[in-house]
Design an enzyme around this catalytic site. Sequence first.
Site, PDB file in Angstrom:
ATOM      1  N   TYR A  53      62.605  68.960  47.361  1.00 18.41           N
ATOM      2  CA  TYR A  53      63.161  68.934  46.000  1.00 18.41           C
ATOM      3  C   TYR A  53      63.389  67.510  45.540  1.00 18.41           C
ATOM      4  O   TYR A  53      63.909  66.673  46.289  1.00 18.41           O
ATOM      5  CB  TYR A  53      64.486  69.677  45.948  1.00 18.41           C
ATOM      6  N   LYS A  86      91.383  81.283  64.861  1.00 17.96           N
ATOM      7  CA  LYS A  86      91.177  81.552  63.430  1.00 17.96           C
ATOM      8  C   LYS A  86      89.744  81.189  63.036  1.00 17.96           C
ATOM      9  O   LYS A  86      89.033  80.520  63.789  1.00 17.96           O
ATOM     10  CB  LYS A  86      92.174  80.740  62.606  1.00 17.96           C
TER      11      LYS A  86
END
Length: 363
Positions: free
Chosen positions: A255, A38
């Site tokens: 940042y 999956k």
Amino acid sequence: MSLPRRSWVEVSLGAVAANFRAVRNLVGEGVTVAAVVKADAYRHGAVEVARVLEQEGAQWFAVSNAEEGLELREAGIAARILVMADGPHVARLGLTPVIHSLDALRELPAGAAYHLKLDTGMGRLGTREPVAAIVEAVRKCPAQLEGLMTHFASSADYIGTQTDEQLSAFDAAATALHAAGLAPRYRHACSTIPIAYGRRAAWHNMVRPGMALYGYVSPARGDAPPSELRLQPALTWKASILEVKDVPKGAHIGYGAGFTTPRPMRIGILALGYADGLPHRLSGRGRVIAAGEWAPVLGAVSMDLTTIDLTAAPHLQVGDSVTILGREGDLTQDAQALARSAGTISYSLLCGIHERVRRVYLP
Ligand SMILES: *Cc1c(COP(=O)(O)O)cnc(C)c1O
């Protein structure tokens, strides 16, 4: 034209195959291994992983939903495909549904094989109806009960008793169904952890390993036996250096000026950010391997870029690569270690590697 790589993963299909063989050898002939692929095989590439495992003799795969199952079918995978978290409609698509409610039994086409999931205490998918109601509904349903399954909530926990309780509940239900004449061919409960730690009473005759195929067994809590699986991580994650520069003492990095250089420093800017799946939580705390040395993340991980300290690897240049997950020289960083730094789990880290990170397959 082949563009230079920004960030990429190298997946060793040989390692995946070897990990599959390790599971198969441990559980033995009487136990069918349903390979869990999956989430694009935890980002290792579901189609390629399934192809190599089919060559290894895998007869069952397990996925989450119809789309994932159809992707394998369209790629020519012929093995059985169990769809664990979708609905009864997948039976019409050549896939085998896991049914988690008795109501859903009514929607199954006659003759279709299905696996019925019991919620034995995880509190997620699975029916919690009493056995008598299950027996009645299964008898009425014209489809074929091929498997009975459950899933453990705390299989790595060797302090508490939840797994033992779930296993008793599962076995009691299987016995009662059997007494009522319902004897599904497969019974299964185990993902990687109860396979690796040798919880043999829970293996029944099918197991569902995912993470083991990709080379990992999560650590257990409490008095667990050692893992019986020898595995190798199959995925290496690398990124290119886009820029190298020397900055003076007192320079702000990234940042929010999340880091200020305490001395003149050589920094490298990686073509890798949180949009690629590098957790933002690694801002100021993660590290990568650069030329066989640790290179700490400086300041904030941004969307497409991450700055690292190249003090220990001053000769690296633009275009050279660093290792996020994998080995360089004597140093190794695996998904469990990096996930720990980020305050997350190895599963989430691997599944979070974004599609835009190119995938390269190694034999
Ligand atoms: C994902 C999953 C597995 C595989 O779990 P791993 O820990 O990766 O081995 C098995 N069974 C179910 C129901 C799952 O959802």
